[in-house]
Write a protein that holds these residues in place. Structure first.
Motif, short mmCIF file in Angstrom:
data_model
loop_
_atom_site.label_atom_id
_atom_site.label_comp_id
_atom_site.label_asym_id
_atom_site.label_seq_id
_atom_site.Cartn_x
_atom_site.Cartn_y
_atom_site.Cartn_z
N ASN A 184 0.81 -1.02 -0.08
CA ASN A 184 0.26 -0.11 0.04
C ASN A 184 0.96 1.21 -0.02
OD1 ASN A 184 -3.02 -1.15 0.27
ND2 ASN A 184 -1.77 -2.15 1.99
N LYS A 185 0.41 2.37 0.45
CA LYS A 185 1.20 3.62 0.50
C LYS A 185 1.51 4.13 2.12
CE LYS A 185 0.92 3.95 -3.94
NZ LYS A 185 1.96 3.60 -5.02
N LEU A 186 1.61 3.22 2.96
CA LEU A 186 1.77 3.55 4.22
C LEU A 186 3.14 4.07 4.45
CD1 LEU A 186 0.07 0.55 6.07
CD2 LEU A 186 -0.90 2.62 5.75
N ASP A 187 3.16 5.33 5.20
CA ASP A 187 4.52 5.84 5.40
C ASP A 187 4.90 6.08 6.96
OD1 ASP A 187 2.88 8.16 5.68
OD2 ASP A 187 3.72 9.32 4.14
N LYS A 188 3.88 5.87 7.54
CA LYS A 188 4.04 5.98 9.13
C LYS A 188 3.17 5.14 9.82
CE LYS A 188 1.20 10.31 9.14
NZ LYS A 188 0.89 10.23 7.80
N LEU A 189 3.41 4.86 11.13
CA LEU A 189 2.25 3.99 11.98
C LEU A 189 2.30 4.94 13.20
CD1 LEU A 189 3.80 0.49 11.41
CD2 LEU A 189 1.76 1.64 10.18
N PRO A 190 1.27 5.08 13.97
CA PRO A 190 0.94 5.50 15.14
C PRO A 190 1.75 4.62 16.53
CG PRO A 190 -1.06 4.45 14.43
CD PRO A 190 -0.37 4.40 13.42
N GLY A 247 6.27 -3.91 1.37
CA GLY A 247 6.02 -3.24 0.38
C GLY A 247 5.41 -1.97 0.50
N ASN A 248 5.67 -1.35 1.77
CA ASN A 248 4.96 0.22 2.00
C ASN A 248 6.27 0.87 1.72
OD1 ASN A 248 2.10 -0.04 2.65
ND2 ASN A 248 2.71 -1.71 3.61
N GLN A 249 5.92 2.21 2.21
CA GLN A 249 7.02 3.25 2.32
C GLN A 249 7.31 3.61 3.77
OE1 GLN A 249 5.39 6.23 -0.22
NE2 GLN A 249 4.62 4.90 -1.84
N LEU A 250 7.47 2.76 4.81
CA LEU A 250 7.55 2.94 6.12
C LEU A 250 9.18 3.31 6.31
CD1 LEU A 250 5.54 -0.09 7.61
CD2 LEU A 250 5.12 2.45 7.58
N GLY A 251 9.37 4.42 7.13
CA GLY A 251 10.85 4.69 7.38
C GLY A 251 11.05 4.48 8.82
N HIS A 252 10.84 5.78 9.50
CA HIS A 252 10.71 5.75 10.96
C HIS A 252 9.59 5.25 11.53
CE1 HIS A 252 12.02 6.81 15.00
NE2 HIS A 252 10.83 7.51 14.96
N HIS A 282 11.35 1.26 3.72
CA HIS A 282 12.36 2.29 3.75
C HIS A 282 13.15 2.50 5.11
CE1 HIS A 282 10.01 4.31 0.10
NE2 HIS A 282 10.74 3.20 0.07
N ILE A 283 13.30 1.47 6.14
CA ILE A 283 13.63 1.48 7.48
C ILE A 283 15.10 1.45 7.31
CG2 ILE A 283 13.62 0.42 9.39
CD1 ILE A 283 10.79 -0.96 8.80
N ASP A 284 15.82 2.33 8.00
CA ASP A 284 17.20 2.55 7.91
C ASP A 284 17.81 2.37 9.68
OD1 ASP A 284 16.57 5.10 9.45
OD2 ASP A 284 17.31 6.17 7.62
N ARG A 344 17.18 -0.60 4.55
CA ARG A 344 18.17 0.18 4.50
C ARG A 344 18.97 0.22 5.63
NH1 ARG A 344 15.28 5.62 1.74
NH2 ARG A 344 14.59 4.57 -0.27
N LEU A 345 19.09 -0.98 6.35
CA LEU A 345 19.63 -0.97 7.49
C LEU A 345 21.18 -1.18 7.44
CD1 LEU A 345 17.22 -3.71 9.48
CD2 LEU A 345 17.49 -1.08 9.80
N SER A 346 21.99 -0.28 7.95
CA SER A 346 23.48 -0.52 7.87
C SER A 346 24.03 -0.98 9.27
CB SER A 346 24.08 0.97 7.74
OG SER A 346 23.86 1.76 8.76
N GLU A 347 23.14 -1.32 10.10
CA GLU A 347 23.61 -1.97 11.56
C GLU A 347 22.37 -2.34 12.14
OE1 GLU A 347 25.60 0.37 14.38
OE2 GLU A 347 24.10 2.09 14.33
N VAL A 348 22.53 -3.53 12.65
CA VAL A 348 21.49 -3.81 13.90
C VAL A 348 22.09 -3.85 15.25
CG1 VAL A 348 19.99 -5.61 14.44
CG2 VAL A 348 20.31 -5.24 11.98
N PRO A 349 21.66 -3.18 16.25
CA PRO A 349 22.18 -2.95 17.50
C PRO A 349 22.15 -4.52 18.03
CG PRO A 349 20.77 -1.24 17.12
CD PRO A 349 20.84 -2.09 16.19
N ALA A 350 22.93 -4.78 19.03
CA ALA A 350 22.81 -6.12 19.38
C ALA A 350 21.76 -6.22 20.59
CB ALA A 350 24.15 -6.43 20.36
#
Length: 335
Positions: free
Chosen positions: A91-97, A114-119, A139-141, A163-169
């Protein structure tokens, strides 16, 4: 008067029945299809908002696929209190409450592929009942440890294609019930020390399509149940000799499309007859250091998929030769 009393009883009966979830079982939102307790709204290019009105109250599975919906609120899920599975795919979701799931007390599975979720905000997936979460192709980084409650029940997590460049332990250590973890197709270059330390139930780990050049010798020391490990399509140049020694249940190991020239002595020892291995599309250097790999694949050729594609990249006189076809004299092996 008798007729009036009979109809009054019938009316009271209908009101009573409407107090149970089956009351609106025949309702269905416009442009959706309903079957029993399952609802699907798919490929509706004109659907702009969550279809709250008309949802059967007894809905347990709701799929909303390929629409123009760009937002969802916690109040929307109040219409389906018996929901156990929610799929919001492409869909076109770009945020969640942050309170999205606060009233979804029965929700077991959430798919947001397949949405547009980032933060994503803290607490967004803190619902205790949630066991399966798919965030693939968004689009999660940044992976935030605060997404989940300390007492979470998550067993399946897919954050691939982000778009993860790291995953905290700390992020992974909080998910102690995980059995399936997919971090493929991100920008990861390393696993933090002890990142998988608390994942004692982990059975499937997908790290494919990242930028790993090596892994620490103890990376999988705390994952004795690991049976499938996907490391293909990385930049791996070397592997520690003891990397897989603590994985007695390992049944599938994919190492194709890396930058391996040799593998160390003993790396593949102890594998049973059902073990599956891929090694193709690596720049194997067919000198004396490749003897261990050469012996292993000759003894276990049935375990190696695409064996004919395991070829020498050098030296020049052996270039493109299948490793399995080499002779002792070509490798300089005396015994």
């Amino acid at each position: 008067m008798q007729w009036f009393k009979m109809n009054l009883k019938l009316l009271l009966l209908l009101i009573t029945l409407c107090a149970v979830p089956q009351c609106d079982v025949h309702a269905c939102p416009h442009q959706c299809s309903c079957s029993g307790d399952k609802v699907e709204c798919a490929g509706v290019s004109t659907m702009m908002t969550f279809p709250v009105y008309g949802l059967p109250r007894n809905t347990s599975e709701l799929s909303i696929l390929s629409t123009q919906i760009s937002s969802i609120e916690a109040s929307h899920l109040n219409a389906v209190p018996y929901l156990t599975r929610l799929q919001l795919y492409r869909n076109k979701l770009d945020k969640l409450p942050s309170n999205l799931l606060h009233n979804a007390s029965r929700l077991n599975s959430l798919d947001l592929t397949g949405n547009q979720l980032g933060h994503l905000p803290p607490g967004v997936f803190s619902q205790k009942s949630l066991q399966n979460l798919v965030l693939k192709n968004n689009h999660i980084d940044q992976a935030d440890v605060e997404w989940f409650a300390d007492n979470n029940s998550l067993i399946w997590l897919d954050v691939s294609g982000n778009r993860l460049s790291e995953v905290p332990a700390a992020f992974l250590q909080k998910l102690k019930h995980l059995e399936h973890l997919d971090l493929s197709d991100n920008n990861l270059q390393e696993l933090q020390p002890d990142a998988l330390k608390n994942l004692h139930h982990l059975e499937i780990l997908n790290l494919a399509g990242n930028k790993f050049t090596t892994l620490t010798p103890t990376a999988f020391n705390h994952n004795p149940k690991l049976s499938r490990l996907f490391l293909q399509e990385n930049h791996l140049r070397e592997l520690p000799p003891s990397l897989f020694s603590g994985l007695p249940r390992l049944q599938m190991l994919l190492l194709n499309q890396n930058r391996l020239q040799h593998i160390p002595q003993g790396l593949l020892d102890g594998r049973n007859s059902s073990f599956i291995l891929t090694l193709a599309t690596n720049p194997w250097l067919c000198d004396e250091k490749i003897e261990y790999l050469w012996r292993w694949i000759n003894e276990h050729h049935h375990n190696v998929f695409y064996l004919e594609e395991v070829t020498c990249n050098g030296p020049e006189d052996l270039k493109d030769r299948q490793v399995v076809s080499l002779t002792k004299s070509e490798l300089g092996v005396l015994k």
